[in-house]
Write an enzyme that holds these catalytic residues in place. Structure first.
Site, mmCIF file in Angstrom:
data_model
loop_
_atom_site.group_PDB
_atom_site.id
_atom_site.type_symbol
_atom_site.label_atom_id
_atom_site.label_comp_id
_atom_site.label_asym_id
_atom_site.label_seq_id
_atom_site.Cartn_x
_atom_site.Cartn_y
_atom_site.Cartn_z
ATOM 1 N N ASP A 98 -5.175 35.195 -4.887
ATOM 2 C CA ASP A 98 -6.414 35.772 -4.881
ATOM 3 C C ASP A 98 -6.411 37.061 -5.553
ATOM 4 O O ASP A 98 -5.641 37.871 -5.504
ATOM 5 C CB ASP A 98 -6.772 36.037 -3.373
ATOM 6 C CG ASP A 98 -8.244 35.964 -3.297
ATOM 7 O OD1 ASP A 98 -9.239 36.506 -4.095
ATOM 8 O OD2 ASP A 98 -8.744 35.297 -1.770
ATOM 9 N N ASP A 199 -12.089 36.773 -7.372
ATOM 10 C CA ASP A 199 -13.079 37.310 -6.255
ATOM 11 C C ASP A 199 -14.354 37.699 -6.998
ATOM 12 O O ASP A 199 -14.110 38.391 -8.327
ATOM 13 C CB ASP A 199 -12.416 38.517 -5.901
ATOM 14 C CG ASP A 199 -13.314 38.821 -4.556
ATOM 15 O OD1 ASP A 199 -13.392 38.283 -3.460
ATOM 16 O OD2 ASP A 199 -13.753 40.382 -4.457
ATOM 17 N N HIS A 325 -12.762 32.825 4.760
ATOM 18 C CA HIS A 325 -12.447 33.784 5.263
ATOM 19 C C HIS A 325 -13.615 34.827 5.206
ATOM 20 O O HIS A 325 -13.637 35.668 6.355
ATOM 21 C CB HIS A 325 -11.428 34.729 4.877
ATOM 22 C CG HIS A 325 -11.640 35.318 3.372
ATOM 23 N ND1 HIS A 325 -11.957 34.538 2.263
ATOM 24 C CD2 HIS A 325 -11.975 36.418 2.899
ATOM 25 C CE1 HIS A 325 -12.428 35.138 1.241
ATOM 26 N NE2 HIS A 325 -12.436 36.358 1.646
ATOM 27 N N ASP A 326 -14.513 34.418 4.855
ATOM 28 C CA ASP A 326 -16.050 35.311 4.917
ATOM 29 C C ASP A 326 -16.935 34.585 5.817
ATOM 30 O O ASP A 326 -18.304 35.097 5.750
ATOM 31 C CB ASP A 326 -16.707 35.415 3.355
ATOM 32 C CG ASP A 326 -15.680 36.324 2.431
ATOM 33 O OD1 ASP A 326 -15.147 36.969 3.160
ATOM 34 O OD2 ASP A 326 -15.829 36.061 1.272
HETATM 35 O O1 ISL Z 1 -19.106 37.598 2.713
HETATM 36 C C1 ISL Z 1 -20.063 37.932 2.376
HETATM 37 C C2 ISL Z 1 -21.088 38.228 2.869
HETATM 38 O O2 ISL Z 1 -20.874 38.237 4.419
HETATM 39 C C3 ISL Z 1 -20.116 37.533 0.904
HETATM 40 O O3 ISL Z 1 -21.639 38.155 0.358
HETATM 41 C C4 ISL Z 1 -19.225 38.048 0.281
HETATM 42 O O4 ISL Z 1 -19.089 39.620 0.324
HETATM 43 C C5 ISL Z 1 -19.178 37.672 -1.064
HETATM 44 O O5 ISL Z 1 -18.792 36.301 -1.194
HETATM 45 C C6 ISL Z 1 -18.060 38.371 -1.979
HETATM 46 O O6 ISL Z 1 -16.601 37.815 -1.091
HETATM 47 C C7 ISL Z 1 -15.477 38.333 -2.025
HETATM 48 O O7 ISL Z 1 -15.584 39.732 -2.173
HETATM 49 C C8 ISL Z 1 -15.586 40.729 -1.390
HETATM 50 C C9 ISL Z 1 -14.641 40.642 0.047
HETATM 51 O O8 ISL Z 1 -15.204 41.376 1.135
HETATM 52 C C10 ISL Z 1 -14.772 39.134 0.266
HETATM 53 O O9 ISL Z 1 -13.653 38.709 1.374
HETATM 54 C C11 ISL Z 1 -14.570 38.450 -0.707
HETATM 55 O O10 ISL Z 1 -14.294 36.941 -0.405
HETATM 56 C C12 ISL Z 1 -15.387 42.117 -1.727
HETATM 57 O O11 ISL Z 1 -14.089 42.049 -2.578
#
Ligand code: ISL
Length: 549
Positions: A98, A199, A325-326
């Site tokens: 990642d 990301d 994970h989100d």
């Molecule tokens: O998880 C979200 C909102 O709840 C999404 O909007 C998320 O922030 C977006 O998909 C981006 O996610 C990625 O980048 C973020 C990180 O916090 C997330 O874990 C990652 O998957 C910032 O790096």
């Protein structure tokens, strides 16, 4: 010609902090992952997406990288990493890292230099602007905080952060930034990694003038303005450059987290220009939000079917997933956890409807056990910056209650509780104090118990993956929607060179009538409950895969 490896393999997403602890500090680590590789092999997966393991102060759990070429101390060492890679490869499992290059940590050496003075050579590695009338340079909202800007006292300017204030956005317009990123990626490739999950890659280019957003103002009057930071023209230039500089000549893959992608613009990324090999779109993840990620309206099956059909039609090869994970846990969100029987059946049904489509499956750790959302009750139990910021902004009881409803249904910590390996101490995750609470249902939802139960969710996932891996029509066949008007059943056919499979999934808690008997479609090759071939109906959450004989 053989297909690209990332089309033929099932991916498994590992969230290292919560997968397996080997040191007893309550935090998962690389040696812990190594100790569980035979489990992954037994599941039938062919590639791992490893969430960030780089050195990080963990303001956003590793998505704030302090050093792109050092392993986070809690996770282990570079030697452990090399061993993990070797052990994966010896089992014929690929490793996809990642990578977060829209922003770094504010503790990254580049940012420490950058904020030290306006003349520092690293100043332009980030996006600095003068304020307007003592306020931010523009009205942009961030994903995690009301304003996307933070003021730096020392140098009297503001820096942009689309996420938390500890995640300053890198300035991709600066060629030195791009050179540093490509060189770093190439060093990881030289180490042997097989690809990257990039990301929020679709927001790396910002509209040059950073204009004010014109949408509806949110908290503090700030405006969420993706029209000025997502899918900007320069994005394609950067991605093509990255492709040329890092991927050409290697059999490595790139999957983008392509926030704001639509069926209309998707082919600009994965079409002929092949800027990315695969993309993650979020239409299913967003469908129960009605404009805010914290809402949770019940599953709308016709809408889900429409999204699936639209994406199967839009691009040649999709990513297939229902969580990460989100996101909250798949079965809590889209299935039925009201009884043990329906929990199990609906978890299997969701996997069947998703992973036999045309595309590459991505399974999120613990999903294959049917892990569920965790019963968080107090602020002290939460760890996620997004959830904690939401609570911090609440004024009064009503707002707090609404926020808690959102956190319970949709909060990211739901997916981050420790992997449930056994009914033993701390679910077999750690001998120490887990960094985040365990879901108490580990006493009966766990890998050990499910391994020995032929009817478990785990063994169903194994059978499903084995079927996909062994069946050319399910790997490479066409996808065709069936029963488009049916409001309960997701149904489709996969066909290749005269071999035909039908997938039927009743995604509702009520029996569903069918316009044919099951036997008319062939012999069942996979099902989540006993079925009667003469029936012209499906039980609640029944899933069935039939092969035309
Ligand atoms: O998880 C979200 C909102 O709840 C999404 O909007 C998320 O922030 C977006 O998909 C981006 O996610 C990625 O980048 C973020 C990180 O916090 C997330 O874990 C990652 O998957 C910032 O790096």
């Amino acid at each position: 010609m053989p297909e690209a490896w990332w089309k033929e393999r099932v991916f498994y997403q590992v969230y290292p902090r919560s997968f397996q602890d080997s040191s007893g500090d309550g935090i998962g680590d690389l040696r812990g992952i190594i100790s569980r590789l035979d489990y992954l092999k037994s599941l039938g997966v062919g590639a791992v997406w490893l969430c960030p393991v780089y050195d990080s102060p963990n303001a956003d759990m590793g998505y704030d990288i302090r050093d792109y070429e050092k392993i986070m101390t809690e996770f282990g060492t570079m030697e452990d990493f090399d061993e993990l890679l070797r052990e994966l490869h010896s089992r014929d499992i690929k490793l996809v890292m990642d990578l977060v290059v829209n922003h770094s940590s504010d503790e990254h050496r580049w940012f420490v230099e950058s904020r030290s003075s306006r003349e520092n050579p690293y100043r332009d590695y980030y996006i600095w602007r003068d304020g307007k009338d003592g306020r931010e340079p523009n009205n942009w909202a961030s994903f995690f905080t009301p304003s996307a800007w933070s003021y730096d006292e020392g140098t009297g300017q503001w820096y942009l952060h689309l996420f938390s204030e500890k995640q300053p956005d890198l300035n991709w317009e600066n060629p030195s930034v791009r050179e540093e990123v490509y060189a770093m990626m190439n060093r990881w490739f030289d180490r042997g990694v097989d690809g990257f999950r990039m990301d929020v890659i679709t927001v790396i280019a910002k509209a040059p003038e950073l204009p004010d957003g014109t949408g509806a103002p949110g908290s503090g009057g700030y405006v969420f303005s993706p029209e000025h930071f997502a899918f900007q023209p320069k994005l394609h230039e950067y991605l093509r450059e990255m492709r040329r500089r890092c991927f050409d000549g290697r059999s490595c893959m790139c999957v983008g987290e392509t926030s704001f992608v639509t069926t209309e613009n998707a082919n600009s990324l994965v079409g002929d220009g092949r800027e990315l090999d695969l993309l993650f779109q979020f239409d299913i993840m967003d469908m129960d939000g009605e404009g805010s990620k914290w809402n949770a309206i019940p599953l709308d099956v016709p809408k889900l079917k429409q999204i699936i059909a639209a994406w199967q039609g839009a691009i040649d090869w999709n990513t297939l997933f229902l969580g990460n994970h989100d996101q909250p846990r798949v079965v809590s969100r889209f299935g039925d956890t009201g009884s043990e029987e329906l929990w199990k059946r609906s978890a299997k049904c969701l996997a069947t409807l998703m992973y036999l489509q045309r595309g590459t499956p991505f399974i999120y750790q613990g999903e294959e056990l049917g892990m569920t959302n965790a019963p968080f009750e107090t602020r002290e139990q939460l760890r996620d910056v997004e959830e904690l910021n939401l609570l911090a902004l609440c004024k009064g009881e009503t707002e707090l209650e609404r926020a808690w409803r959102g956190i319970k249904a949709k909060g990211r910590d739901n997916a981050r509780t420790p992997m449930q390996w056994s009914a033993g101490k701390n679910a077999g995750f750690t001998t120490g104090e887990p960094w985040i609470m365990l879901n108490p249902n580990y006493t009966w939802i766990n890998a050990e118990a499910e391994d020995s139960d032929p009817d478990s969710v785990l063994n169903y996932y194994r059978a499903l993956i084995a079927l996909r891996n062994a069946t050319p029509a399910l790997l490479r066949g066409d996808w065709r929607e069936l029963l488009p008007e049916n409001k309960q059943v997701v149904a489709y056919a996969r066909e290749l060179e005269g071999e035909k499979y039908t997938v039927l999934c009743n995604l509702s808690g009520k029996a569903a009538e069918l316009p044919f008997t099951l036997s008319e479609l062939g012999e069942p090759v996979l099902s989540n409950m006993p079925s009667d071939p003469t029936a012209a109906a499906l039980f609640p959450y029944q899933a069935l895969v039939l092969k035309r004989s």
